[in-house]
Motif scaffolding. Structure first.
Motif, PDB file in Angstrom:
ATOM      1  N   GLU A  29       0.907  -1.240  -0.092  1.00 36.21           N
ATOM      2  CA  GLU A  29      -0.044   0.054  -0.016  1.00 36.21           C
ATOM      3  C   GLU A  29       0.852   1.453  -0.047  1.00 36.21           C
ATOM      4  O   GLU A  29       0.529   2.280  -0.692  1.00 36.21           O
ATOM      5  CB  GLU A  29      -0.919   0.107   1.006  1.00 36.21           C
ATOM      6  N   THR A  30       2.087   1.293   0.734  1.00 37.76           N
ATOM      7  CA  THR A  30       2.857   2.444   0.836  1.00 37.76           C
ATOM      8  C   THR A  30       3.592   2.656  -0.899  1.00 37.76           C
ATOM      9  O   THR A  30       3.176   3.760  -1.147  1.00 37.76           O
ATOM     10  CB  THR A  30       3.980   1.964   1.689  1.00 37.76           C
ATOM     11  N   GLY A  31       3.895   1.559  -1.273  1.00 35.89           N
ATOM     12  CA  GLY A  31       4.352   1.615  -2.713  1.00 35.89           C
ATOM     13  C   GLY A  31       3.225   1.970  -3.750  1.00 35.89           C
ATOM     14  O   GLY A  31       3.394   2.864  -4.627  1.00 35.89           O
ATOM     15  N   MET A  32       1.871   1.678  -3.497  1.00 33.56           N
ATOM     16  CA  MET A  32       1.065   2.292  -4.238  1.00 33.56           C
ATOM     17  C   MET A  32       0.559   3.694  -4.305  1.00 33.56           C
ATOM     18  O   MET A  32       0.600   4.307  -5.348  1.00 33.56           O
ATOM     19  CB  MET A  32      -0.342   1.253  -4.027  1.00 33.56           C
ATOM     20  N   MET A  33       0.817   4.089  -3.124  1.00 30.83           N
ATOM     21  CA  MET A  33       0.727   5.595  -2.934  1.00 30.83           C
ATOM     22  C   MET A  33       1.688   6.390  -3.478  1.00 30.83           C
ATOM     23  O   MET A  33       1.393   7.249  -3.867  1.00 30.83           O
ATOM     24  CB  MET A  33       0.131   5.941  -1.583  1.00 30.83           C
ATOM     25  N   ASN A  34       2.825   5.815  -3.372  1.00 28.15           N
ATOM     26  CA  ASN A  34       4.071   6.567  -3.729  1.00 28.15           C
ATOM     27  C   ASN A  34       4.417   6.554  -5.316  1.00 28.15           C
ATOM     28  O   ASN A  34       4.955   7.563  -5.652  1.00 28.15           O
ATOM     29  CB  ASN A  34       5.316   6.154  -2.605  1.00 28.15           C
ATOM     30  N   TRP A  35       4.332   5.514  -5.766  1.00 24.06           N
ATOM     31  CA  TRP A  35       4.706   5.362  -7.122  1.00 24.06           C
ATOM     32  C   TRP A  35       4.259   4.346  -7.950  1.00 24.06           C
ATOM     33  O   TRP A  35       3.877   4.582  -9.224  1.00 24.06           O
ATOM     34  CB  TRP A  35       6.258   5.217  -6.863  1.00 24.06           C
ATOM     35  N   TYR A  36       3.567   3.263  -7.520  1.00 26.14           N
ATOM     36  CA  TYR A  36       3.286   2.099  -8.487  1.00 26.14           C
ATOM     37  C   TYR A  36       1.956   2.329  -9.183  1.00 26.14           C
ATOM     38  O   TYR A  36       1.901   2.240 -10.389  1.00 26.14           O
ATOM     39  CB  TYR A  36       3.081   0.695  -7.485  1.00 26.14           C
ATOM     40  N   GLU A  37       1.144   3.017  -8.753  1.00 22.43           N
ATOM     41  CA  GLU A  37      -0.269   3.433  -9.063  1.00 22.43           C
ATOM     42  C   GLU A  37      -0.147   4.111 -10.506  1.00 22.43           C
ATOM     43  O   GLU A  37      -0.660   4.168 -11.388  1.00 22.43           O
ATOM     44  CB  GLU A  37      -1.160   4.015  -8.130  1.00 22.43           C
ATOM     45  N   PHE A  38       0.994   5.251 -10.485  1.00 24.11           N
ATOM     46  CA  PHE A  38       1.219   6.169 -11.414  1.00 24.11           C
ATOM     47  C   PHE A  38       2.139   5.949 -12.372  1.00 24.11           C
ATOM     48  O   PHE A  38       2.561   6.704 -13.119  1.00 24.11           O
ATOM     49  CB  PHE A  38       1.577   7.469 -10.730  1.00 24.11           C
ATOM     50  N   SER A  39       3.026   4.632 -12.229  1.00 27.73           N
ATOM     51  CA  SER A  39       3.802   4.569 -13.301  1.00 27.73           C
ATOM     52  C   SER A  39       3.889   3.313 -14.383  1.00 27.73           C
ATOM     53  O   SER A  39       2.706   3.072 -14.375  1.00 27.73           O
ATOM     54  CB  SER A  39       5.177   4.092 -12.234  1.00 27.73           C
ATOM     55  N   TYR A  40       4.570   3.329 -15.006  1.00 23.07           N
ATOM     56  CA  TYR A  40       4.566   2.275 -16.341  1.00 23.07           C
ATOM     57  C   TYR A  40       4.453   0.755 -15.540  1.00 23.07           C
ATOM     58  O   TYR A  40       4.633   0.477 -14.438  1.00 23.07           O
ATOM     59  CB  TYR A  40       5.923   2.231 -16.816  1.00 23.07           C
ATOM     60  N   LYS A  41       3.390   0.097 -16.235  1.00 23.34           N
ATOM     61  CA  LYS A  41       3.301  -1.450 -15.892  1.00 23.34           C
ATOM     62  C   LYS A  41       3.280  -2.189 -17.065  1.00 23.34           C
ATOM     63  O   LYS A  41       2.923  -1.749 -18.214  1.00 23.34           O
ATOM     64  CB  LYS A  41       2.039  -1.578 -15.232  1.00 23.34           C
ATOM     65  N   PRO A  42       3.919  -3.400 -17.141  1.00 22.12           N
ATOM     66  CA  PRO A  42       3.876  -4.126 -18.231  1.00 22.12           C
ATOM     67  C   PRO A  42       2.340  -4.651 -18.744  1.00 22.12           C
ATOM     68  O   PRO A  42       1.462  -4.421 -17.950  1.00 22.12           O
ATOM     69  CB  PRO A  42       4.656  -5.499 -17.850  1.00 22.12           C
ATOM     70  N   SER A  43       2.242  -4.631 -20.098  1.00 17.63           N
ATOM     71  CA  SER A  43       0.886  -4.981 -20.583  1.00 17.63           C
ATOM     72  C   SER A  43       0.251  -6.227 -20.054  1.00 17.63           C
ATOM     73  O   SER A  43      -0.871  -6.210 -19.934  1.00 17.63           O
ATOM     74  CB  SER A  43       0.970  -4.924 -22.053  1.00 17.63           C
ATOM     75  N   ILE A  44       0.988  -7.074 -19.476  1.00 19.73           N
ATOM     76  CA  ILE A  44       0.185  -8.441 -18.858  1.00 19.73           C
ATOM     77  C   ILE A  44       0.249  -8.169 -17.599  1.00 19.73           C
ATOM     78  O   ILE A  44      -0.063  -9.331 -16.865  1.00 19.73           O
ATOM     79  CB  ILE A  44       0.994  -9.532 -19.352  1.00 19.73           C
ATOM     80  N   THR A  45       0.177  -7.096 -16.891  1.00 16.42           N
ATOM     81  CA  THR A  45       0.069  -6.835 -15.288  1.00 16.42           C
ATOM     82  C   THR A  45      -1.369  -6.878 -15.041  1.00 16.42           C
ATOM     83  O   THR A  45      -2.373  -6.153 -15.554  1.00 16.42           O
ATOM     84  CB  THR A  45       0.657  -5.497 -14.906  1.00 16.42           C
ATOM     85  N   PRO A  46      -1.982  -7.633 -14.411  1.00 17.99           N
ATOM     86  CA  PRO A  46      -3.328  -7.904 -13.849  1.00 17.99           C
ATOM     87  C   PRO A  46      -3.588  -6.564 -13.148  1.00 17.99           C
ATOM     88  O   PRO A  46      -2.733  -5.989 -12.556  1.00 17.99           O
ATOM     89  CB  PRO A  46      -3.240  -9.120 -12.793  1.00 17.99           C
ATOM     90  N   VAL A  47      -4.946  -6.140 -13.024  1.00 20.12           N
ATOM     91  CA  VAL A  47      -5.508  -5.115 -12.213  1.00 20.12           C
ATOM     92  C   VAL A  47      -5.287  -5.431 -10.922  1.00 20.12           C
ATOM     93  O   VAL A  47      -4.952  -6.340 -10.405  1.00 20.12           O
ATOM     94  CB  VAL A  47      -6.982  -5.001 -12.542  1.00 20.12           C
ATOM     95  N   ASN A  48      -4.999  -4.389 -10.249  1.00 18.54           N
ATOM     96  CA  ASN A  48      -4.797  -4.585  -8.746  1.00 18.54           C
ATOM     97  C   ASN A  48      -5.677  -5.377  -7.854  1.00 18.54           C
ATOM     98  O   ASN A  48      -5.283  -6.045  -6.923  1.00 18.54           O
ATOM     99  CB  ASN A  48      -4.845  -3.004  -8.127  1.00 18.54           C
TER     100      ASN A  48
END
Length: 164
Positions: A29-48
Motif C-alpha cells: 500500500e505504501t508503494g501504491m501511494m508513492n509510485w506504483y499506481e502512477f508508473s509504467y506497468k507491463p501490458s500483462i500486469t493484472p488489475v490491482n
C-alpha cells in the motif's frame, strides 16, 4: 480425527500467514501511494484487485503444504519444513518492502530471484514428505516466475529504482 497438537499447528501456520500478509499489505500500500499506481506497468500486469485474491490462494496452498508436510513427521523434519516456510514468508515481506515501499526495482528483482530459487528447493524438500506437499507449491512457483517476469520488465522500463 485431528489431535489437539494438529490444531495448534494449524493455528501457528495461519498466524504466520496472516502476519506475512498483513506486513506485506502495508508495504504494498505504501508503494501504491508513492509510485506504483502512477508508473509504467507491463501490458500483462493484472488489475490491482487480482493480487489479493491470488495471494490469498497462494498463502492457503503454502499453508496446506506445510501442514501436510509436518502432519506426521518427526520433529527434526518438522523443523526443516518450518524453516523453509519461514524463509519464504520473510522473503515475501522483504520483496514487498524492497520493490514497493523503497521502489528499489533491481534489488526487488534480486530478492524475487532468491524467492524462486528457494521455492524450487522448498518443493524438493516438501516432496520428501509427500507428493501432495510438494505439489501444492507448484502454483506458488508459477506465480513467482510470473512476478519475476513483471519485476524484470519494471527494471528494463524504469531502471534500478522507481520514480518516488
Amino acid at each position: 480425527m485431528i489431535r489437539v497438537d494438529k490444531y495448534i499447528k494449524l493455528i501457528y501456520i495461519f498466524a504466520v500467514l496472516f502476519l506475512t500478509a498483513h506486513i506485506s499489505r502495508i508495504f504494498v500500500e505504501t508503494g501504491m501511494m508513492n509510485w506504483y499506481e502512477f508508473s509504467y506497468k507491463p501490458s500483462i500486469t493484472p488489475v490491482n484487485e487480482v493480487f489479493p485474491i491470488v495471494w490469498t490462494i497462494m498463502y492457503l496452498l503454502i499453508g496446506a503444504a506445510l501442514f501436510f508436510a509436518i502432519y506426521d513427521s518427526p520433529m527434526e523434519e518438522v523443523h526443516k519444513y518450518n524453516n523453509e516456510f519461514l524463509l519464504q514468508m520473510v522473503l515475501q515481506c522483504l520483496w514487498c518492502y524492497t520493490f514497493f515501499t523503497k521502489g528499489e526495482l533491481l534489488w526487488g528483482f534480486v530478492v524475487i530471484v532468491v524467492m524462486v530459487l528457494t521455492a524450487f528447493r522448498m518443493i524438493r524438500i516438501y516432496t520428501d514428505a509427500g507428493r501432495l506437499s510438494g505439489g501444492l507449491l507448484y502454483p506458488y512457483l508459477i506465480w513467482l516466475l510470473y512476478a519475476t517476469y513483471l519485476n524484470l520488465n519494471f527494471v528494463i522500463e524504469l531502471g534500478v529504482s522507481a520514480p518516488l
